[in-house]
Design a protein around this motif. Sequence first.
Motif, PDB file in Angstrom:
ATOM      1  N   GLU A 164       0.834  -1.202   0.000  1.00 48.07           N
ATOM      2  CA  GLU A 164       0.000   0.000   0.000  1.00 48.07           C
ATOM      3  C   GLU A 164       0.869   1.253   0.000  1.00 48.07           C
ATOM      4  O   GLU A 164       0.594   2.224  -0.725  1.00 48.07           O
ATOM      5  N   ALA A 165       1.936   1.237   0.801  1.00 41.86           N
ATOM      6  CA  ALA A 165       2.858   2.371   0.839  1.00 41.86           C
ATOM      7  C   ALA A 165       3.573   2.539  -0.498  1.00 41.86           C
ATOM      8  O   ALA A 165       3.821   3.669  -0.933  1.00 41.86           O
ATOM      9  N   VAL A 166       3.907   1.434  -1.161  1.00 42.97           N
ATOM     10  CA  VAL A 166       4.507   1.499  -2.497  1.00 42.97           C
ATOM     11  C   VAL A 166       3.582   2.239  -3.446  1.00 42.97           C
ATOM     12  O   VAL A 166       4.005   3.128  -4.204  1.00 42.97           O
ATOM     13  N   ARG A 167       2.299   1.899  -3.416  1.00 42.21           N
ATOM     14  CA  ARG A 167       1.334   2.555  -4.304  1.00 42.21           C
ATOM     15  C   ARG A 167       1.211   4.049  -3.986  1.00 42.21           C
ATOM     16  O   ARG A 167       1.138   4.889  -4.894  1.00 42.21           O
ATOM     17  N   ASN A 168       1.189   4.368  -2.703  1.00 44.44           N
ATOM     18  CA  ASN A 168       1.057   5.775  -2.311  1.00 44.44           C
ATOM     19  C   ASN A 168       2.253   6.597  -2.757  1.00 44.44           C
ATOM     20  O   ASN A 168       2.100   7.733  -3.239  1.00 44.44           O
ATOM     21  N   ILE A 169       3.454   6.048  -2.589  1.00 45.50           N
ATOM     22  CA  ILE A 169       4.658   6.781  -2.996  1.00 45.50           C
ATOM     23  C   ILE A 169       4.721   6.896  -4.515  1.00 45.50           C
ATOM     24  O   ILE A 169       5.091   7.952  -5.059  1.00 45.50           O
ATOM     25  N   TYR A 170       4.332   5.825  -5.212  1.00 46.30           N
ATOM     26  CA  TYR A 170       4.341   5.900  -6.677  1.00 46.30           C
ATOM     27  C   TYR A 170       3.408   7.007  -7.169  1.00 46.30           C
ATOM     28  O   TYR A 170       3.732   7.717  -8.135  1.00 46.30           O
ATOM     29  N   ARG A 171       2.280   7.189  -6.490  1.00 47.51           N
ATOM     30  CA  ARG A 171       1.340   8.238  -6.898  1.00 47.51           C
ATOM     31  C   ARG A 171       1.964   9.623  -6.784  1.00 47.51           C
ATOM     32  O   ARG A 171       1.656  10.522  -7.576  1.00 47.51           O
ATOM     33  N   ILE A 172       2.853   9.816  -5.805  1.00 47.00           N
ATOM     34  CA  ILE A 172       3.544  11.102  -5.688  1.00 47.00           C
ATOM     35  C   ILE A 172       4.379  11.359  -6.932  1.00 47.00           C
ATOM     36  O   ILE A 172       4.316  12.433  -7.550  1.00 47.00           O
ATOM     37  N   TYR A 173       5.172  10.358  -7.331  1.00 46.50           N
ATOM     38  CA  TYR A 173       6.030  10.506  -8.507  1.00 46.50           C
ATOM     39  C   TYR A 173       5.202  10.668  -9.782  1.00 46.50           C
ATOM     40  O   TYR A 173       5.534  11.472 -10.656  1.00 46.50           O
ATOM     41  N   LYS A 174       4.124   9.896  -9.899  1.00 46.57           N
ATOM     42  CA  LYS A 174       3.282   9.971 -11.101  1.00 46.57           C
ATOM     43  C   LYS A 174       2.603  11.335 -11.191  1.00 46.57           C
ATOM     44  O   LYS A 174       2.478  11.902 -12.294  1.00 46.57           O
ATOM     45  N   THR A 175       2.209  11.883 -10.055  1.00 49.08           N
ATOM     46  CA  THR A 175       1.629  13.227 -10.061  1.00 49.08           C
ATOM     47  C   THR A 175       2.658  14.250 -10.511  1.00 49.08           C
ATOM     48  O   THR A 175       2.340  15.157 -11.302  1.00 49.08           O
ATOM     49  N   PHE A 176       3.890  14.128 -10.008  1.00 57.01           N
ATOM     50  CA  PHE A 176       4.961  15.009 -10.473  1.00 57.01           C
ATOM     51  C   PHE A 176       5.047  14.982 -11.998  1.00 57.01           C
ATOM     52  O   PHE A 176       5.045  16.036 -12.658  1.00 57.01           O
ATOM     53  N   TYR A 177       5.145  13.778 -12.551  1.00 52.99           N
ATOM     54  CA  TYR A 177       5.376  13.641 -13.996  1.00 52.99           C
ATOM     55  C   TYR A 177       4.165  14.095 -14.811  1.00 52.99           C
ATOM     56  O   TYR A 177       4.303  14.835 -15.792  1.00 52.99           O
ATOM     57  N   ASP A 178       2.983  13.649 -14.410  1.00 56.67           N
ATOM     58  CA  ASP A 178       1.780  13.928 -15.204  1.00 56.67           C
ATOM     59  C   ASP A 178       1.467  15.412 -15.305  1.00 56.67           C
ATOM     60  O   ASP A 178       0.812  15.838 -16.280  1.00 56.67           O
TER      61      ASP A 178
ATOM     62  N   PHE B   9       9.595  14.710 -20.293  1.00 53.55           N
ATOM     63  CA  PHE B   9      10.459  13.929 -21.168  1.00 53.55           C
ATOM     64  C   PHE B   9       9.827  12.579 -21.495  1.00 53.55           C
ATOM     65  O   PHE B   9       9.121  11.988 -20.675  1.00 53.55           O
ATOM     66  N   ARG B  10      10.136  12.104 -22.685  1.00 52.15           N
ATOM     67  CA  ARG B  10       9.616  10.809 -23.128  1.00 52.15           C
ATOM     68  C   ARG B  10      10.112   9.697 -22.203  1.00 52.15           C
ATOM     69  O   ARG B  10      11.233   9.719 -21.720  1.00 52.15           O
ATOM     70  N   THR B  11       9.236   8.737 -21.931  1.00 53.73           N
ATOM     71  CA  THR B  11       9.598   7.608 -21.073  1.00 53.73           C
ATOM     72  C   THR B  11       9.715   6.334 -21.898  1.00 53.73           C
ATOM     73  O   THR B  11       8.978   6.127 -22.863  1.00 53.73           O
ATOM     74  N   ARG B  12      10.651   5.492 -21.492  1.00 54.95           N
ATOM     75  CA  ARG B  12      10.766   4.148 -22.083  1.00 54.95           C
ATOM     76  C   ARG B  12       9.857   3.182 -21.364  1.00 54.95           C
ATOM     77  O   ARG B  12       9.345   2.231 -21.951  1.00 54.95           O
ATOM     78  N   THR B  13       9.664   3.405 -20.048  1.00 53.16           N
ATOM     79  CA  THR B  13       8.825   2.540 -19.233  1.00 53.16           C
ATOM     80  C   THR B  13       8.055   3.400 -18.253  1.00 53.16           C
ATOM     81  O   THR B  13       8.605   4.325 -17.666  1.00 53.16           O
ATOM     82  N   SER B  14       6.769   3.112 -18.095  1.00 50.94           N
ATOM     83  CA  SER B  14       5.961   3.738 -17.058  1.00 50.94           C
ATOM     84  C   SER B  14       4.970   2.690 -16.586  1.00 50.94           C
ATOM     85  O   SER B  14       3.881   2.542 -17.137  1.00 50.94           O
ATOM     86  N   SER B  15       5.386   1.934 -15.562  1.00 52.48           N
ATOM     87  CA  SER B  15       4.580   0.811 -15.077  1.00 52.48           C
ATOM     88  C   SER B  15       3.982   1.173 -13.725  1.00 52.48           C
ATOM     89  O   SER B  15       3.963   2.335 -13.324  1.00 52.48           O
ATOM     90  N   ALA B  16       3.484   0.169 -13.029  1.00 53.24           N
ATOM     91  CA  ALA B  16       2.843   0.410 -11.735  1.00 53.24           C
ATOM     92  C   ALA B  16       3.823   0.782 -10.639  1.00 53.24           C
ATOM     93  O   ALA B  16       3.415   1.229  -9.574  1.00 53.24           O
ATOM     94  N   ASN B  17       5.120   0.582 -10.867  1.00 51.67           N
ATOM     95  CA  ASN B  17       6.082   0.926  -9.816  1.00 51.67           C
ATOM     96  C   ASN B  17       7.413   1.443 -10.369  1.00 51.67           C
ATOM     97  O   ASN B  17       8.398   1.491  -9.640  1.00 51.67           O
ATOM     98  N   GLU B  18       7.445   1.855 -11.633  1.00 54.28           N
ATOM     99  CA  GLU B  18       8.716   2.294 -12.211  1.00 54.28           C
ATOM    100  C   GLU B  18       8.482   3.298 -13.327  1.00 54.28           C
ATOM    101  O   GLU B  18       7.549   3.165 -14.124  1.00 54.28           O
ATOM    102  N   ILE B  19       9.340   4.319 -13.372  1.00 51.24           N
ATOM    103  CA  ILE B  19       9.373   5.268 -14.472  1.00 51.24           C
ATOM    104  C   ILE B  19      10.804   5.298 -14.991  1.00 51.24           C
ATOM    105  O   ILE B  19      11.742   5.522 -14.228  1.00 51.24           O
TER     106      ILE B  19
END
Length: 222
Positions: A82-96, A104-114
């Motif tokens: 659950e904490a992994v998902r919450n922290i990932y949302r912080i990074y995804k919000t930054f990027y989005d 910048f273009r991404t090669r990978t954007s998965s459920a836990n990695e950018i």
Amino acid sequence: CSSDFVYFCENHLKIIDRDGNLIDFRLKPAQIELLRKIEMNPWQMVLKAHQLGSSTLIAAIFFWKSLFTPNERSLIVAHTHEAVRNIYRIYKTFYDHLPKFLQFRTRTSSANEIVFFHGGTVRISSASGQNFRGATYNNIHCSEVAFWKDIAMTVAGLFQTATGNSSIIIETTAQGLNGFHSMWVDQNNGFDKTFISWLLEPDYSLDEIDIKPTEQLIEYGK
């Protein structure tokens, strides 16, 4: 943007506040203090109060480094899925919500990695999974370490993934006399020890107190 972290944060990063609103990221006093300590020594052990934005600041630093530095790899290890998902949302919000010229273009954007096109990477893992082994990282954030099941073994495994000049930030709220406490009182492990108190958060202070304290509270205060 690439040379001034605070400028980048306060002009181009968005966060979700406690009420669920998308707002500009403005550094608060506790975050400014933690940033000052990290700039002095990138090896930090942080004992913190709840809801001071420590994890958000660390995420912003690691995101900034991975966004602007080719092949800069950042690893975040949290105590639960659950904490992994919450922290990932912080990074995804930054990027989005970056402006287009910084998205910048991404090669990978998965459920836990950018992974950005230049190899800069942000990866979030759980402490129980141990799936961070086999790679090396320039930046490592160990989140809520006092709640990990096997602190010593997991931290030792993480140290094996660090490059020679890695930034390593170990942070947590308090949870008794455990492996984190043992690391905290060790004066020879290379880490600065930083305590981030709730007294640094203006929202936790009242201008006036309209409740008369009971005798029990007065005695407890003494």
